[in-house]
Design a protein around this motif. Structure first.
Motif, PDB file in Angstrom:
ATOM      1  N   GLY A  34       0.793  -1.225   0.000  1.00  0.00           N
ATOM      2  CA  GLY A  34       0.000   0.000   0.000  1.00  0.00           C
ATOM      3  C   GLY A  34       0.823   1.270   0.000  1.00  0.00           C
ATOM      4  O   GLY A  34       0.291   2.360   0.136  1.00  0.00           O
ATOM      5  N   ARG A  35       2.146   1.113  -0.158  1.00  0.00           N
ATOM      6  CA  ARG A  35       3.033   2.285  -0.118  1.00  0.00           C
ATOM      7  C   ARG A  35       4.035   2.229  -1.248  1.00  0.00           C
ATOM      8  O   ARG A  35       4.414   1.145  -1.700  1.00  0.00           O
ATOM      9  N   VAL A  36       4.539   3.405  -1.619  1.00  0.00           N
ATOM     10  CA  VAL A  36       5.697   3.442  -2.509  1.00  0.00           C
ATOM     11  C   VAL A  36       6.904   3.786  -1.645  1.00  0.00           C
ATOM     12  O   VAL A  36       6.904   4.806  -0.940  1.00  0.00           O
ATOM     13  N   THR A  37       7.898   2.919  -1.675  1.00  0.00           N
ATOM     14  CA  THR A  37       9.123   3.124  -0.900  1.00  0.00           C
ATOM     15  C   THR A  37      10.246   3.456  -1.878  1.00  0.00           C
ATOM     16  O   THR A  37      10.466   2.718  -2.845  1.00  0.00           O
ATOM     17  N   GLY A  38      10.928   4.548  -1.638  1.00  0.00           N
ATOM     18  CA  GLY A  38      11.987   4.983  -2.558  1.00  0.00           C
ATOM     19  C   GLY A  38      13.349   4.474  -2.129  1.00  0.00           C
ATOM     20  O   GLY A  38      13.624   4.321  -0.931  1.00  0.00           O
ATOM     21  N   LEU A  39      14.180   4.207  -3.121  1.00  0.00           N
ATOM     22  CA  LEU A  39      15.572   3.841  -2.864  1.00  0.00           C
ATOM     23  C   LEU A  39      16.400   4.737  -3.780  1.00  0.00           C
ATOM     24  O   LEU A  39      16.345   4.599  -5.002  1.00  0.00           O
ATOM     25  N   ILE A  40      17.075   5.715  -3.169  1.00  0.00           N
ATOM     26  CA  ILE A  40      17.792   6.696  -3.987  1.00  0.00           C
ATOM     27  C   ILE A  40      19.257   6.763  -3.569  1.00  0.00           C
ATOM     28  O   ILE A  40      19.653   6.248  -2.511  1.00  0.00           O
ATOM     29  N   GLY A  41      20.032   7.420  -4.401  1.00  0.00           N
ATOM     30  CA  GLY A  41      21.447   7.588  -4.095  1.00  0.00           C
ATOM     31  C   GLY A  41      22.233   7.785  -5.381  1.00  0.00           C
ATOM     32  O   GLY A  41      21.714   7.552  -6.471  1.00  0.00           O
ATOM     33  N   PRO A  42      23.483   8.212  -5.250  1.00  0.00           N
ATOM     34  CA  PRO A  42      24.296   8.506  -6.434  1.00  0.00           C
ATOM     35  C   PRO A  42      24.545   7.281  -7.313  1.00  0.00           C
ATOM     36  O   PRO A  42      24.340   6.151  -6.868  1.00  0.00           O
ATOM     37  N   ASN A  43      25.001   7.522  -8.523  1.00  0.00           N
ATOM     38  CA  ASN A  43      25.384   6.427  -9.423  1.00  0.00           C
ATOM     39  C   ASN A  43      26.402   5.537  -8.727  1.00  0.00           C
ATOM     40  O   ASN A  43      27.324   6.043  -8.089  1.00  0.00           O
ATOM     41  N   SER A  51       6.250   7.373   0.442  1.00  0.00           N
ATOM     42  CA  SER A  51       5.967   7.737   1.836  1.00  0.00           C
ATOM     43  C   SER A  51       7.158   7.394   2.719  1.00  0.00           C
ATOM     44  O   SER A  51       7.255   7.846   3.854  1.00  0.00           O
ATOM     45  N   MET A  52       8.080   6.617   2.163  1.00  0.00           N
ATOM     46  CA  MET A  52       9.284   6.238   2.906  1.00  0.00           C
ATOM     47  C   MET A  52      10.436   6.196   1.897  1.00  0.00           C
ATOM     48  O   MET A  52      10.249   5.712   0.778  1.00  0.00           O
ATOM     49  N   ILE A  53      11.591   6.706   2.310  1.00  0.00           N
ATOM     50  CA  ILE A  53      12.735   6.725   1.387  1.00  0.00           C
ATOM     51  C   ILE A  53      13.986   6.226   2.112  1.00  0.00           C
ATOM     52  O   ILE A  53      14.234   6.603   3.264  1.00  0.00           O
ATOM     53  N   TYR A  54      14.733   5.376   1.427  1.00  0.00           N
ATOM     54  CA  TYR A  54      16.054   4.967   1.909  1.00  0.00           C
ATOM     55  C   TYR A  54      17.099   5.596   0.990  1.00  0.00           C
ATOM     56  O   TYR A  54      16.932   5.575  -0.237  1.00  0.00           O
ATOM     57  N   VAL A  55      18.161   6.108   1.589  1.00  0.00           N
ATOM     58  CA  VAL A  55      19.222   6.708   0.783  1.00  0.00           C
ATOM     59  C   VAL A  55      20.482   5.860   0.921  1.00  0.00           C
ATOM     60  O   VAL A  55      20.974   5.631   2.028  1.00  0.00           O
ATOM     61  N   LEU A  56      20.959   5.388  -0.232  1.00  0.00           N
ATOM     62  CA  LEU A  56      22.189   4.587  -0.248  1.00  0.00           C
ATOM     63  C   LEU A  56      23.339   5.444  -0.742  1.00  0.00           C
ATOM     64  O   LEU A  56      23.194   6.224  -1.684  1.00  0.00           O
ATOM     65  N   ASP A  57      24.484   5.282  -0.102  1.00  0.00           N
ATOM     66  CA  ASP A  57      25.700   5.943  -0.580  1.00  0.00           C
ATOM     67  C   ASP A  57      26.854   4.988  -0.327  1.00  0.00           C
ATOM     68  O   ASP A  57      27.007   4.499   0.795  1.00  0.00           O
ATOM     69  N   TYR A  58      27.624   4.703  -1.349  1.00  0.00           N
ATOM     70  CA  TYR A  58      28.714   3.729  -1.226  1.00  0.00           C
ATOM     71  C   TYR A  58      28.259   2.457  -0.511  1.00  0.00           C
ATOM     72  O   TYR A  58      28.948   1.943   0.367  1.00  0.00           O
TER      73      TYR A  58
END
Ligand SMILES: Nc1ncnc2c1ncn2[C@@H]1O[C@H](COP(=O)(O)OP(=O)(O)OP(=O)(O)O)[C@@H](O)[C@H]1O
Length: 247
Positions: free
Chosen positions: A29-38, A209-216
């Protein structure tokens, strides 16, 4: 409860740590984002979730069950579907047949609850906005619409979890707006647990509604869009340049 979880997932290629202790939850029931640099490890995480790649450590859980050692097709049977960053439609088939064929595969898996292929194909084509080009050869479509073919194929499998890898890339601004509305609808109306990897920060902030940020390979922040957007570590690692780039 989360429909998809990664629990302390790590992966190394040679000496290179590409993911380190990554735990995310994706709820229905949610869209969860996974973002971060190339190169942060987003596609690699999708590969681990879908079973294309084995983690060095950690587990993948679908609906609470450990699927870490299951092959990709068995994970698909449990309701995992995915689209790819690089488009891979069946170029010799029409838009309609590209979508329909995924339903044939679904019917082959599931003895109970087989779908009416033609009816479901029509419903999905309508839903993703491709009904008007159903007869066209998929090779003739612009990228934005070709991405919708991929989404349509994924939806034909009746997924509980939908993993989307840069689905808006190549879409026009108008297409992206319509796409955002569609994602919200798939989550809120159909209850799908959507995990969205996307560099269009506006879209991510709008639908997630929820986002995770990945870096390295590490989760450097997680939370609702407002909190993530204001996080100095995220601005520093990613949002500063991503939003400048998009402006
Ligand atoms: N099979 C592999 N062997 C070795 N290194 C790999 C392999 N697959 C990915 N990598 C490396 O892992 C890192 C993460 O790549 P990945 O494609 O997951 O990043 P990403 O966050 O999806 O990036 P992008 O936003 O550019 O798609 C990169 O440094 C990449 O070179």
């Amino acid at each position: 409860m989360a429909l998809l979880e990664t629990d302390a997932v790590a992966v190394r290629f040679g000496g290179n740590v590409v993911l380190d202790n990554v735990s995310i939850s994706v709820e229905p029931g949610r869209v969860t984002g996974l973002i971060g640099p190339n190169g942060a490890g987003k596609t690699t995480l999708f590969n681990i979730v879908t079973g294309l790649l084995a983690p060095t450590h950690g587990r993948v859980l679908v609906d609470g069950a450990d699927v870490t050692s299951l092959p990709p097709y068995k994970r698909a049977h449990r309701g995992l579907a995915r689209t790819f960053q690089r488009l891979e439609p069946f170029v010799s088939l029409s838009v309609r047949d590209n979508v329909r064929v995924a339903g044939q595969i679904r019917n082959a898996w599931r003895r109970a609850g087989r779908i009416d292929l033609d009816k479901e194909t029509d419903r999905v084509l309508e839903l993703v906005g491709l009904a008007g080009v159903a007869g066209r050869d998929v090779a003739e479509l612009p990228t934005g619409q070709a991405r919708l073919v991929e989404l349509g194929r994924a939806l034909m499998t009746g997924p509980g979890v939908l993993l989307l890898d840069e689905p808006a890339s190549g879409q026009t601004e108008q297409e992206t707006e319509a796409f955002g509305r569609l994602l919200r609808r798939l989550a809120s109306r159909d209850g799908i647990a959507i995990c969205l990897v996307e560099h269009d920060v506006g879209l991510v902030m709008d639908v997630c509604s929820m986002i995770y940020v990945l870096d390295y390979g590490k989760v450097i922040a997680s939370g609702p869009p407002e909190a993530v957007r204001a996080d100095p570590a995220v601005i520093d690692a990613y949002l500063g340049s991503a939003e400048e780039g998009a402006a």
